[in-house]
Write a protein that holds these residues in place. Sequence first.
Motif, PDB file in Angstrom:
ATOM      1  N   PRO A  12      -0.707  71.452 -54.078  1.00 10.24           N
ATOM      2  CA  PRO A  12      -1.767  70.571 -54.583  1.00 10.24           C
ATOM      3  C   PRO A  12      -2.485  69.831 -53.459  1.00 10.24           C
ATOM      4  O   PRO A  12      -1.854  69.324 -52.527  1.00 10.24           O
ATOM      5  CB  PRO A  12      -1.012  69.592 -55.493  1.00 10.24           C
ATOM      6  CG  PRO A  12       0.373  69.581 -54.963  1.00 10.24           C
ATOM      7  CD  PRO A  12       0.640  70.932 -54.375  1.00 10.24           C
ATOM      8  N   VAL A  13      -3.806  69.789 -53.543  1.00  7.28           N
ATOM      9  CA  VAL A  13      -4.629  69.124 -52.527  1.00  7.28           C
ATOM     10  C   VAL A  13      -5.737  68.342 -53.216  1.00  7.28           C
ATOM     11  O   VAL A  13      -5.977  68.507 -54.416  1.00  7.28           O
ATOM     12  CB  VAL A  13      -5.252  70.152 -51.550  1.00  7.28           C
ATOM     13  CG1 VAL A  13      -4.171  70.884 -50.770  1.00  7.28           C
ATOM     14  CG2 VAL A  13      -6.141  71.149 -52.292  1.00  7.28           C
ATOM     15  N   GLU A  14      -6.404  67.502 -52.461  1.00  3.85           N
ATOM     16  CA  GLU A  14      -7.599  66.828 -52.954  1.00  3.85           C
ATOM     17  C   GLU A  14      -8.744  67.184 -52.014  1.00  3.85           C
ATOM     18  O   GLU A  14      -8.628  67.007 -50.795  1.00  3.85           O
ATOM     19  CB  GLU A  14      -7.411  65.318 -53.008  1.00  3.85           C
ATOM     20  CG  GLU A  14      -8.600  64.606 -53.652  1.00  3.85           C
ATOM     21  CD  GLU A  14      -8.429  63.097 -53.719  1.00  3.85           C
ATOM     22  OE1 GLU A  14      -8.256  62.567 -54.823  1.00  3.85           O
ATOM     23  OE2 GLU A  14      -8.481  62.459 -52.652  1.00  3.85           O
ATOM     24  N   ILE A  15      -9.825  67.688 -52.564  1.00  5.25           N
ATOM     25  CA  ILE A  15     -10.945  68.111 -51.737  1.00  5.25           C
ATOM     26  C   ILE A  15     -12.257  67.540 -52.247  1.00  5.25           C
ATOM     27  O   ILE A  15     -12.336  67.021 -53.363  1.00  5.25           O
ATOM     28  CB  ILE A  15     -11.056  69.654 -51.676  1.00  5.25           C
ATOM     29  CG1 ILE A  15     -11.541  70.211 -53.031  1.00  5.25           C
ATOM     30  CG2 ILE A  15      -9.741  70.289 -51.249  1.00  5.25           C
ATOM     31  CD1 ILE A  15     -11.968  71.670 -52.964  1.00  5.25           C
ATOM     32  N   GLU A  16     -13.278  67.662 -51.406  1.00  8.39           N
ATOM     33  CA  GLU A  16     -14.659  67.366 -51.798  1.00  8.39           C
ATOM     34  C   GLU A  16     -15.474  68.642 -51.656  1.00  8.39           C
ATOM     35  O   GLU A  16     -15.313  69.379 -50.684  1.00  8.39           O
ATOM     36  CB  GLU A  16     -15.272  66.299 -50.886  1.00  8.39           C
ATOM     37  CG  GLU A  16     -14.630  64.938 -50.976  1.00  8.39           C
ATOM     38  CD  GLU A  16     -15.261  63.959 -49.990  1.00  8.39           C
ATOM     39  OE1 GLU A  16     -16.366  64.267 -49.473  1.00  8.39           O
ATOM     40  OE2 GLU A  16     -14.659  62.911 -49.735  1.00  8.39           O
ATOM     41  N   VAL A  17     -16.334  68.911 -52.612  1.00  8.06           N
ATOM     42  CA  VAL A  17     -17.263  70.026 -52.505  1.00  8.06           C
ATOM     43  C   VAL A  17     -18.452  69.561 -51.683  1.00  8.06           C
ATOM     44  O   VAL A  17     -19.094  68.554 -52.014  1.00  8.06           O
ATOM     45  CB  VAL A  17     -17.726  70.512 -53.892  1.00  8.06           C
ATOM     46  CG1 VAL A  17     -18.796  71.592 -53.752  1.00  8.06           C
ATOM     47  CG2 VAL A  17     -16.537  71.035 -54.692  1.00  8.06           C
ATOM     48  N   GLU A  18     -18.737  70.267 -50.587  1.00 11.24           N
ATOM     49  CA  GLU A  18     -19.829  69.870 -49.694  1.00 11.24           C
ATOM     50  C   GLU A  18     -21.136  70.573 -50.021  1.00 11.24           C
ATOM     51  O   GLU A  18     -22.207  69.983 -49.944  1.00 11.24           O
ATOM     52  CB  GLU A  18     -19.449  70.165 -48.243  1.00 11.24           C
ATOM     53  CG  GLU A  18     -18.355  69.274 -47.700  1.00 11.24           C
ATOM     54  CD  GLU A  18     -18.205  69.443 -46.200  1.00 11.24           C
ATOM     55  OE1 GLU A  18     -18.575  68.502 -45.470  1.00 11.24           O
ATOM     56  OE2 GLU A  18     -17.728  70.510 -45.765  1.00 11.24           O
ATOM     57  N   LYS A  19     -21.055  71.854 -50.353  1.00  7.63           N
ATOM     58  CA  LYS A  19     -22.302  72.567 -50.619  1.00  7.63           C
ATOM     59  C   LYS A  19     -22.077  73.770 -51.522  1.00  7.63           C
ATOM     60  O   LYS A  19     -20.976  74.327 -51.580  1.00  7.63           O
ATOM     61  CB  LYS A  19     -22.967  73.004 -49.322  1.00  7.63           C
ATOM     62  CG  LYS A  19     -22.124  73.887 -48.432  1.00  7.63           C
ATOM     63  CD  LYS A  19     -22.861  74.171 -47.125  1.00  7.63           C
ATOM     64  CE  LYS A  19     -22.023  74.982 -46.146  1.00  7.63           C
ATOM     65  NZ  LYS A  19     -22.735  75.236 -44.880  1.00  7.63           N
ATOM     66  N   GLU A  51     -18.354  75.595 -50.767  1.00  4.09           N
ATOM     67  CA  GLU A  51     -17.580  75.238 -49.585  1.00  4.09           C
ATOM     68  C   GLU A  51     -17.214  73.762 -49.672  1.00  4.09           C
ATOM     69  O   GLU A  51     -17.970  72.955 -50.224  1.00  4.09           O
ATOM     70  CB  GLU A  51     -18.366  75.515 -48.304  1.00  4.09           C
ATOM     71  CG  GLU A  51     -18.517  76.990 -47.982  1.00  4.09           C
ATOM     72  CD  GLU A  51     -19.113  77.237 -46.607  1.00  4.09           C
ATOM     73  OE1 GLU A  51     -19.314  76.241 -45.852  1.00  4.09           O
ATOM     74  OE2 GLU A  51     -19.380  78.406 -46.289  1.00  4.09           O
ATOM     75  N   GLY A  52     -16.042  73.427 -49.143  1.00  2.00           N
ATOM     76  CA  GLY A  52     -15.601  72.046 -49.221  1.00  2.00           C
ATOM     77  C   GLY A  52     -14.748  71.649 -48.040  1.00  2.00           C
ATOM     78  O   GLY A  52     -14.607  72.388 -47.059  1.00  2.00           O
ATOM     79  N   LYS A  53     -14.147  70.472 -48.166  1.00  2.33           N
ATOM     80  CA  LYS A  53     -13.260  69.947 -47.130  1.00  2.33           C
ATOM     81  C   LYS A  53     -12.207  69.076 -47.792  1.00  2.33           C
ATOM     82  O   LYS A  53     -12.358  68.660 -48.953  1.00  2.33           O
ATOM     83  CB  LYS A  53     -14.051  69.118 -46.114  1.00  2.33           C
ATOM     84  CG  LYS A  53     -14.666  67.853 -46.705  1.00  2.33           C
ATOM     85  CD  LYS A  53     -15.411  67.047 -45.648  1.00  2.33           C
ATOM     86  CE  LYS A  53     -16.001  65.774 -46.252  1.00  2.33           C
ATOM     87  NZ  LYS A  53     -16.696  64.947 -45.230  1.00  2.33           N
TER      88      LYS A  53
END
Length: 271
Positions: free
Chosen positions: A157-164, A176-178
């Motif tokens: 499990p991770v937490e990410i942000e969608v960048e584009k 794509e995210g980070k």
Amino acid sequence: MHIAKYNYITSFQYYQWGEKTAQARTQFLQTFRRVLEERIPEDMDVTLANLEFRVDDRLLVELEGKKKDDLKFVSNILKEITGETFDSNNVPKRRGLFGTLRAVGKVGFGVFVDIGIESPAKEVLIPLHRLRTQLAGGKDLSTREICKKYGFMNQFPVEIEVEKMLFEKGGKPKYEGKFTDDFLEQIEEYVKSGLDIVFTTGVSRQMIKKTIAKRGHTIDVPQIIRIGPLECACVCAKGTNAPGIISHIGPFLSNCRFSMIRPAQVTRYWQ
């Protein structure tokens, strides 16, 4: 009296590493219900009215209460554990989203994260250059090397942000995210603790705790943190090494998958 309802579908997707059985699915629902109910504040008149599998093994969560604001508040708390699904044209950007790693080590250009994107189903790519920037201090490490150093594996499990959002040939979207700052801070805490950590997937925290106790390692593993519905971080005591713990408990948890993070091997990337 009017009862308000709030429903959502989890991005978390139930899985079993071993043989899939109806009994295991039933036990998971019972355990998962307890986990969610424990997170509902006692001073809020909100109940978990229903929890059931969808056809694709994501879960339908149905909440009931007297106030819509309370339902919304509680749903946001639970989504931190379960995530939620999104239509492919309505994926939030630059907001922390729950996800799980997929196809770890299978491609060299990054890792994929399932955050519950539907219509069509899509996963978010965290490209290699982003992994190097966030986790390797910009050093020229491969995707496989980075994943191994941090204990990343499928269903982690991770937490990410969608960048584009981009578009493939034919007009299909891709994302794509980070990793979020909060997720990176958690990893940094693991590293700076100086303690080995064993990550587990596929088995409940209760089962991990029970097995560690039976094998006589309660003192060696004083803390077992639930990091997802079927995922845990087992923090070793000072002087206890993760490979030894895995070799001792692994044979007794056939439906579990293990990985580890050894701070001595990654500290230099956080300096």
